[in-house]
Design a protein around this motif. Structure first.
Motif, PDB file in Angstrom:
ATOM      1  N   THR A  86       0.852  -1.043  -0.195  1.00 36.44           N
ATOM      2  CA  THR A  86      -0.033   0.178  -0.071  1.00 36.44           C
ATOM      3  C   THR A  86       0.966   1.195  -0.005  1.00 36.44           C
ATOM      4  N   VAL A  87       0.319   2.227  -0.425  1.00 31.87           N
ATOM      5  CA  VAL A  87       1.075   3.658  -0.497  1.00 31.87           C
ATOM      6  C   VAL A  87      -0.021   4.591  -0.023  1.00 31.87           C
ATOM      7  N   THR A  88       0.607   5.585   0.776  1.00 33.04           N
ATOM      8  CA  THR A  88      -0.458   6.599   1.456  1.00 33.04           C
ATOM      9  C   THR A  88      -0.818   7.544   0.304  1.00 33.04           C
ATOM     10  N   PRO A  89      -1.805   8.336   0.338  1.00 29.11           N
ATOM     11  CA  PRO A  89      -2.374   9.196  -0.318  1.00 29.11           C
ATOM     12  C   PRO A  89      -1.334  10.328  -0.831  1.00 29.11           C
ATOM     13  N   ASP A  90      -0.363  10.854   0.075  1.00 32.74           N
ATOM     14  CA  ASP A  90       0.484  11.632  -0.408  1.00 32.74           C
ATOM     15  C   ASP A  90       1.796  11.122  -0.742  1.00 32.74           C
ATOM     16  N   GLY A  91       1.832   9.645  -0.994  1.00 35.83           N
ATOM     17  CA  GLY A  91       2.803   9.069  -1.647  1.00 35.83           C
ATOM     18  C   GLY A  91       4.266   8.898  -0.797  1.00 35.83           C
ATOM     19  N   LYS A  92       4.178   9.287   0.495  1.00 37.88           N
ATOM     20  CA  LYS A  92       5.550   9.379   1.265  1.00 37.88           C
ATOM     21  C   LYS A  92       5.865   8.111   2.175  1.00 37.88           C
ATOM     22  N   GLN A  93       4.842   7.038   2.084  1.00 35.26           N
ATOM     23  CA  GLN A  93       5.121   5.835   2.766  1.00 35.26           C
ATOM     24  C   GLN A  93       4.418   4.689   1.970  1.00 35.26           C
ATOM     25  N   MET A  94       5.253   3.547   1.871  1.00 30.74           N
ATOM     26  CA  MET A  94       5.166   2.735   0.965  1.00 30.74           C
ATOM     27  C   MET A  94       5.207   1.418   2.072  1.00 30.74           C
ATOM     28  N   ASP A  95       4.275   0.519   2.507  1.00 37.16           N
ATOM     29  CA  ASP A  95       4.101  -0.585   3.160  1.00 37.16           C
ATOM     30  C   ASP A  95       4.010  -1.865   2.310  1.00 37.16           C
ATOM     31  N   PHE A  96       4.901  -2.862   2.704  1.00 33.05           N
ATOM     32  CA  PHE A  96       5.060  -3.937   2.000  1.00 33.05           C
ATOM     33  C   PHE A  96       4.775  -5.184   2.990  1.00 33.05           C
ATOM     34  N   LYS A  97       3.706  -6.108   2.592  1.00 33.79           N
ATOM     35  CA  LYS A  97       3.365  -7.404   3.119  1.00 33.79           C
ATOM     36  C   LYS A  97       4.270  -8.242   2.606  1.00 33.79           C
ATOM     37  N   LEU A  98       5.271  -8.932   3.501  1.00 36.19           N
ATOM     38  CA  LEU A  98       5.855 -10.192   2.977  1.00 36.19           C
ATOM     39  C   LEU A  98       5.183 -11.394   2.971  1.00 36.19           C
ATOM     40  N   ARG A  99       5.661 -12.316   1.978  1.00 38.33           N
ATOM     41  CA  ARG A  99       5.194 -13.644   1.998  1.00 38.33           C
ATOM     42  C   ARG A  99       5.790 -14.387   3.239  1.00 38.33           C
TER      43      ARG A  99
END
Length: 519
Positions: A86-99
């Motif tokens: 997911t990416v926050t609306p302001d584009g300043k945070q990316m969160d990755f869910k790992l397998r």
């Protein structure tokens, strides 16, 4: 929070970059891997540490041993070690869910700490990773939120993370093992999560890999893969005919015509896998600062003849360094016409007299981005001499070429190949910025630096594309580099290979773990 893949619709980048944010892994195959696959190719990269990436060609080794957060398959980018993001609306945070359940080749479990460690090593001061600059410009910090959750805190939006392979396809290394053995130990015995394990190498001869039966997306069907360095094209073909090789790479001209006539051999292509241009060392060749000199070089080169007679239709004359599959490609730009008389006139006007001495690169090997490079570069040299240059040819192999380029010791006129040209911003980064690692200060256009920094953070894809197209139009006028060819990578495949499709827009992401052999 807004899902990135919900915002990026299929076809946004000419259909080449469809992302599957929730691609579920298949269960490892119960069938045991069997057989050996041999690939004969004209260049062999033996850089196994993705934290110290030298060139795009190094993806050829990383694709076997490692996974990125995303991977590259036959239809574009797909989820790799990250099953969703997911990416926050302001584009300043990316969160990755790992397998969950992914293991490194030494049995250690993949965690967010490994991802954090890998990217943090790249942005460390002094790291020589070729594409480090963008990581430094945009990463503010990385957090291992949970064992299966990694967060990137950014200084601004980073849409190029999802359009360029150079960022999300970084091979993730095991933190504990890397810290234990160090960079030298890791280069000698690399460990990843990928479909194949490193099984040995002979310097400048071969690399060997063995199947990883516990691979999270299913065990490879082939037990062993060996990449062999075979520089001579017809020798590679003879190996294919004798059954000593199953796939050969680096096919152009008469050899390609001969292969096409052989009913026992199939040809697979990776489309628009390379682009190339001719650049100028303005310190060694100060007259090239005059645009008329660069225009003269462009008019001197008979691109159509070289494409037809030497490259055998594998490449086509380029209108820019962006290919039709590059994000930011601008349609309608012209190919500079072959006009040697105009080239002579422009040189005279710029004060370059007949017999002008200039040094010139002759690469003795071939990247996938410019097949048959020795013959192509010799043909171009002949074109340049026909309009009045007196060239001192400097033949170099690939290792010497890379050392020359990265050391800022380019000759007067030098060629620049670019592999995996999927994102225009990265072509600018590699060749057209004042800090670019490959042109090392020979292109100094302040507007180009500004465009690169601005496009990095534009969250609107259409705005970013328009800005890259603006660069392409400006460069057509400025001609800091003379566009040469857009190339596809052809693979000649023996009948022993039952089914296989290489990665899109890359001659180095071969997707071998899905390959089946007929016997």
């Amino acid at each position: 929070m807004q899902s990135t893949t919900q915002r990026l619709r299929r076809g946004l980048w000419l259909g080449a970059f469809a992302l599957a944010a929730a691609w579920l892994p298949s269960m490892p195959s119960a069938a045991q891997p069997k057989g050996e696959l041999v690939i004969a190719q004209p260049i062999l990269r033996q850089q196994f540490d993705p934290i110290l990436m030298i060139a795009t060609t190094d993806f050829a080794t990383y694709d076997m041993i490692f996974d990125g957060l995303l991977n590259l398959g036959p239809n574009g980018k797909v989820a790799g070690l990250a099953e969703s993001w997911t990416v926050t609306p302001d584009g300043k945070q990316m969160d990755f869910k790992l397998r969950k359940g992914v293991k490194f080749h030494n049995g250690e479990s993949l965690t967010a700490e490994d991802v954090k460690f890998t990217y943090e090593r790249i942005i460390q001061p002094g790291n020589t990773h070729s594409y480090r600059q963008a990581f430094v410009e945009l990463i503010d910090g990385i957090d291992a939120v949970a064992p299966d959750h990694v967060r990137f805190r950014l200084k601004g939006p980073w849409p190029a993370f999802f359009t360029s392979a150079r960022y999300p396809l970084v091979g993730i290394v095991p933190k504990a093992y890397y810290e234990k053995v160090g960079p030298k130990g890791f280069q000698d015995a690399p460990i990843g999560t990928g479909p194949f394990k490193f099984a040995g190498m002979q310097a400048a001869e071969w690399n060997r890999y063995e199947a990883n039966p516990g691979y999270w997306d299913g065990s490879p069907k082939i037990k062993t893969v060996t990449f062999r360095l075979v520089k001579e094209a017809f020798t590679r073909y003879a190996m294919l005919e004798r059954g000593e090789a199953d796939i050969i790479v680096g096919l152009t001209g008469p050899l390609l015509d001969r292969i096409r006539s052989n009913p026992k051999v199939k040809i697979e292509f990776s489309k628009y896998s390379g682009t190339s241009g001719m650049y100028f060392n303005k310190a060694d060749f100060p007259e090239s600062a005059d645009k008329r000199v660069r225009q003269a070089v462009a008019h001197a080169i008979n691109l159509n003849e070289i494409a037809k007679n030497i490259l055998g239709g594998v490449c086509e004359p380029a209108t820019s360094l962006f290919t039709p599959a590059t994000f930011g490609f601008k349609e309608g730009l012209p190919v500079t016409p072959y006009d040697p008389e105009k080239a002579k006139r422009l040189l005279r006007e710029a004060g370059v007299q007949p017999g002008y001495k200039a040094t010139y690169t002759l690469h003795t090997e071939s990247f996938g981005s410019l097949p048959n490079a020795p013959q192509v570069l010799e043909a171009i040299a002949g074109n340049l001499e026909a309009v009045g240059f007196k060239l001192e040819r400097r033949p170099v192999d690939t290792n010497a070429w890379m050392a020359m380029m990265r050391g800022g010791k380019q000759p007067s006129i030098f060629y620049g190949p670019s592999s995996l040209p999927d994102d225009g911003g990265e072509t600018i980064n590699g060749w057209f910025n004042s800090w670019s690692v490959w042109s090392t200060g020979n292109v100094k256009v302040p507007e180009y630096d500004e465009i690169f920094k601005k496009q990095l953070q534009l969250s609107d894809a259409n705005e970013r594309k328009a800005l890259l197209q603006k660069f392409a139009e400006m460069e057509t006028q400025n001609l800091e580099a003379v566009p040469l060819f857009w190339c596809h990578t052809p693979f000649a495949v023996s009948a022993r290979v039952k089914s296989w499709t290489p990665g899109v827009s890359s001659g180095y992401h071969m997707h071998l773990y899905k390959m089946e052999l007929a016997n």
